[in-house]
Design a protein around this motif. Structure first.
Motif, PDB file in Angstrom:
ATOM      1  N   PHE A 256      56.427  69.330  -1.007  1.00 45.47           N
ATOM      2  CA  PHE A 256      55.532  69.432  -1.573  1.00 45.47           C
ATOM      3  C   PHE A 256      54.710  68.865  -1.601  1.00 45.47           C
ATOM      4  O   PHE A 256      54.135  67.797  -0.560  1.00 45.47           O
ATOM      5  CB  PHE A 256      56.146  68.618  -3.174  1.00 45.47           C
ATOM      6  N   ARG A 257      53.848  68.859  -2.692  1.00 45.29           N
ATOM      7  CA  ARG A 257      52.196  68.847  -2.954  1.00 45.29           C
ATOM      8  C   ARG A 257      51.435  68.414  -4.027  1.00 45.29           C
ATOM      9  O   ARG A 257      52.253  69.162  -5.483  1.00 45.29           O
ATOM     10  CB  ARG A 257      51.331  69.491  -2.068  1.00 45.29           C
ATOM     11  N   ASN A 258      51.449  67.032  -4.077  1.00 48.69           N
ATOM     12  CA  ASN A 258      50.332  67.126  -5.711  1.00 48.69           C
ATOM     13  C   ASN A 258      49.170  66.849  -5.690  1.00 48.69           C
ATOM     14  O   ASN A 258      48.496  67.031  -4.613  1.00 48.69           O
ATOM     15  CB  ASN A 258      50.754  65.572  -6.143  1.00 48.69           C
ATOM     16  N   LEU A 259      48.710  68.097  -6.265  1.00 42.50           N
ATOM     17  CA  LEU A 259      47.514  68.614  -6.758  1.00 42.50           C
ATOM     18  C   LEU A 259      46.180  68.295  -8.006  1.00 42.50           C
ATOM     19  O   LEU A 259      47.117  67.961  -8.645  1.00 42.50           O
ATOM     20  CB  LEU A 259      46.884  69.881  -6.657  1.00 42.50           C
ATOM     21  N   TYR A 260      45.486  67.542  -7.581  1.00 49.62           N
ATOM     22  CA  TYR A 260      44.974  67.219  -9.085  1.00 49.62           C
ATOM     23  C   TYR A 260      43.182  68.731  -8.737  1.00 49.62           C
ATOM     24  O   TYR A 260      42.529  68.228  -7.260  1.00 49.62           O
ATOM     25  CB  TYR A 260      44.275  65.532  -9.088  1.00 49.62           C
ATOM     26  N   ILE A 261      42.352  68.177  -9.678  1.00 48.80           N
ATOM     27  CA  ILE A 261      41.772  69.317  -9.958  1.00 48.80           C
ATOM     28  C   ILE A 261      40.619  68.150 -10.569  1.00 48.80           C
ATOM     29  O   ILE A 261      40.577  67.992 -11.895  1.00 48.80           O
ATOM     30  CB  ILE A 261      41.655  70.697 -10.884  1.00 48.80           C
ATOM     31  N   ALA A 262      39.637  67.746  -9.664  1.00 47.74           N
ATOM     32  CA  ALA A 262      38.487  66.827 -10.149  1.00 47.74           C
ATOM     33  C   ALA A 262      36.982  67.534  -8.559  1.00 47.74           C
ATOM     34  O   ALA A 262      37.183  67.885  -8.301  1.00 47.74           O
ATOM     35  CB  ALA A 262      38.977  65.854  -9.836  1.00 47.74           C
TER      36      ALA A 262
ATOM     37  N   TYR B  79      40.893  61.576 -10.463  1.00 46.79           N
ATOM     38  CA  TYR B  79      42.439  61.312 -10.114  1.00 46.79           C
ATOM     39  C   TYR B  79      43.562  61.041 -11.796  1.00 46.79           C
ATOM     40  O   TYR B  79      44.143  61.328 -12.394  1.00 46.79           O
ATOM     41  CB  TYR B  79      43.327  60.609  -8.897  1.00 46.79           C
ATOM     42  N   ILE B  80      42.810  59.773 -11.703  1.00 46.81           N
ATOM     43  CA  ILE B  80      43.886  59.430 -13.179  1.00 46.81           C
ATOM     44  C   ILE B  80      42.883  59.977 -14.335  1.00 46.81           C
ATOM     45  O   ILE B  80      43.683  60.551 -15.107  1.00 46.81           O
ATOM     46  CB  ILE B  80      43.052  57.968 -13.177  1.00 46.81           C
ATOM     47  N   ASP B  81      41.536  60.652 -14.597  1.00 49.25           N
ATOM     48  CA  ASP B  81      40.880  61.430 -15.340  1.00 49.25           C
ATOM     49  C   ASP B  81      41.873  62.737 -15.675  1.00 49.25           C
ATOM     50  O   ASP B  81      41.521  63.472 -16.288  1.00 49.25           O
ATOM     51  CB  ASP B  81      39.664  61.765 -14.605  1.00 49.25           C
ATOM     52  N   ALA B  82      41.999  63.175 -14.192  1.00 48.04           N
ATOM     53  CA  ALA B  82      42.736  64.540 -13.546  1.00 48.04           C
ATOM     54  C   ALA B  82      44.270  65.147 -14.344  1.00 48.04           C
ATOM     55  O   ALA B  82      44.365  65.480 -15.299  1.00 48.04           O
ATOM     56  CB  ALA B  82      42.775  65.330 -12.519  1.00 48.04           C
ATOM     57  N   ALA B  83      44.412  63.487 -13.965  1.00 46.06           N
ATOM     58  CA  ALA B  83      46.026  63.055 -14.845  1.00 46.06           C
ATOM     59  C   ALA B  83      46.003  63.442 -16.277  1.00 46.06           C
ATOM     60  O   ALA B  83      46.755  64.009 -16.781  1.00 46.06           O
ATOM     61  CB  ALA B  83      46.847  62.102 -14.220  1.00 46.06           C
ATOM     62  N   GLN B  84      45.128  62.152 -16.560  1.00 48.36           N
ATOM     63  CA  GLN B  84      44.726  61.867 -17.706  1.00 48.36           C
ATOM     64  C   GLN B  84      44.377  63.846 -18.364  1.00 48.36           C
ATOM     65  O   GLN B  84      45.342  64.113 -20.142  1.00 48.36           O
ATOM     66  CB  GLN B  84      44.788  61.027 -18.128  1.00 48.36           C
ATOM     67  N   HIS B  85      43.569  64.328 -18.428  1.00 44.74           N
ATOM     68  CA  HIS B  85      43.906  66.011 -18.451  1.00 44.74           C
ATOM     69  C   HIS B  85      44.574  66.814 -18.332  1.00 44.74           C
ATOM     70  O   HIS B  85      43.845  67.820 -18.835  1.00 44.74           O
ATOM     71  CB  HIS B  85      42.482  65.615 -19.047  1.00 44.74           C
ATOM     72  N   GLY B  86      45.270  66.956 -18.013  1.00 48.12           N
ATOM     73  CA  GLY B  86      46.282  67.877 -17.857  1.00 48.12           C
ATOM     74  C   GLY B  86      45.557  68.882 -15.589  1.00 48.12           C
ATOM     75  O   GLY B  86      45.410  70.062 -16.228  1.00 48.12           O
ATOM     76  N   ARG B  87      44.969  68.212 -15.385  1.00 53.29           N
ATOM     77  CA  ARG B  87      44.590  68.958 -14.046  1.00 53.29           C
ATOM     78  C   ARG B  87      45.561  68.451 -12.950  1.00 53.29           C
ATOM     79  O   ARG B  87      44.963  68.477 -12.083  1.00 53.29           O
ATOM     80  CB  ARG B  87      43.035  68.890 -13.849  1.00 53.29           C
ATOM     81  N   LEU B  88      46.453  67.728 -13.001  1.00 50.05           N
ATOM     82  CA  LEU B  88      47.644  67.904 -12.069  1.00 50.05           C
ATOM     83  C   LEU B  88      48.745  68.402 -11.936  1.00 50.05           C
ATOM     84  O   LEU B  88      49.663  68.834 -12.483  1.00 50.05           O
ATOM     85  CB  LEU B  88      48.200  66.559 -12.413  1.00 50.05           C
ATOM     86  N   VAL B  89      48.853  68.257 -10.868  1.00 46.73           N
ATOM     87  CA  VAL B  89      49.900  69.754 -10.542  1.00 46.73           C
ATOM     88  C   VAL B  89      51.128  69.462  -9.294  1.00 46.73           C
ATOM     89  O   VAL B  89      50.411  69.044  -8.440  1.00 46.73           O
ATOM     90  CB  VAL B  89      49.108  71.668 -10.113  1.00 46.73           C
ATOM     91  N   CYS B  90      52.159  70.020  -9.262  1.00 43.67           N
ATOM     92  CA  CYS B  90      53.280  69.499  -8.612  1.00 43.67           C
ATOM     93  C   CYS B  90      53.156  70.748  -8.096  1.00 43.67           C
ATOM     94  O   CYS B  90      53.931  71.869  -8.557  1.00 43.67           O
ATOM     95  CB  CYS B  90      54.003  68.762  -9.015  1.00 43.67           C
ATOM     96  N   VAL B  91      53.426  71.320  -6.983  1.00 44.64           N
ATOM     97  CA  VAL B  91      54.295  72.447  -5.755  1.00 44.64           C
ATOM     98  C   VAL B  91      54.584  72.214  -5.124  1.00 44.64           C
ATOM     99  O   VAL B  91      54.746  71.254  -4.571  1.00 44.64           O
ATOM    100  CB  VAL B  91      52.177  73.185  -5.018  1.00 44.64           C
ATOM    101  N   ILE B  92      55.874  72.550  -5.288  1.00 42.92           N
ATOM    102  CA  ILE B  92      56.889  73.043  -4.167  1.00 42.92           C
ATOM    103  C   ILE B  92      57.602  74.012  -3.797  1.00 42.92           C
ATOM    104  O   ILE B  92      57.434  74.949  -3.995  1.00 42.92           O
ATOM    105  CB  ILE B  92      58.348  72.571  -4.975  1.00 42.92           C
ATOM    106  N   ARG B  93      57.364  73.925  -1.931  1.00 40.06           N
ATOM    107  CA  ARG B  93      57.711  75.071  -1.967  1.00 40.06           C
ATOM    108  C   ARG B  93      58.766  75.072  -0.592  1.00 40.06           C
ATOM    109  O   ARG B  93      59.366  73.913   0.061  1.00 40.06           O
ATOM    110  CB  ARG B  93      56.939  75.204  -0.451  1.00 40.06           C
TER     111      ARG B  93
ATOM    112  N   TRP C  57      48.912  74.418   2.610  1.00 38.10           N
ATOM    113  CA  TRP C  57      48.644  73.776   3.571  1.00 38.10           C
ATOM    114  C   TRP C  57      50.123  73.755   4.775  1.00 38.10           C
ATOM    115  O   TRP C  57      50.061  73.383   5.607  1.00 38.10           O
ATOM    116  CB  TRP C  57      49.357  72.129   3.175  1.00 38.10           C
ATOM    117  N   TRP C  58      50.713  75.308   3.989  1.00 37.46           N
ATOM    118  CA  TRP C  58      51.506  76.042   5.474  1.00 37.46           C
ATOM    119  C   TRP C  58      51.247  77.006   6.137  1.00 37.46           C
ATOM    120  O   TRP C  58      49.627  77.530   5.524  1.00 37.46           O
ATOM    121  CB  TRP C  58      52.939  76.234   4.697  1.00 37.46           C
TER     122      TRP C  58
END
Length: 60
Positions: free
Chosen positions: A4-10, A18-32, A59-60
């Motif tokens: 898994f990887r936690n990604l954020y758009i910033a 990172y904090i701003d992205a988390a507070q504004h819905g730009r954080l995603v957890c991706v699980i493979r 990353w894979w």
């Protein structure tokens, strides 16, 4: 093994962005999963963005 990887758009990688992205819905957890299945957890707009730009972060 699942990966898994936690990604954020910033603008950059600095912690305040990172904090701003988390507070504004730009954080995603991706699980493979071992099966090859990929799941995204996060706001729909952020998930859509990451799917469109997968070659930039995969990353894979």
């Amino acid at each position: 093994m699942n990966e898994f990887r936690n990604l954020y758009i910033a603008e950059d990688y600095h912690y305040p962005n990172y904090i701003d992205a988390a507070q504004h819905g730009r954080l995603v957890c991706v699980i493979r999963y071992e099966s090859g299945e990929i799941r995204y957890y996060g706001a729909a707009a952020a998930v859509t963005y990451l799917k469109k730009h997968r070659s930039e972060w995969q990353w894979w």
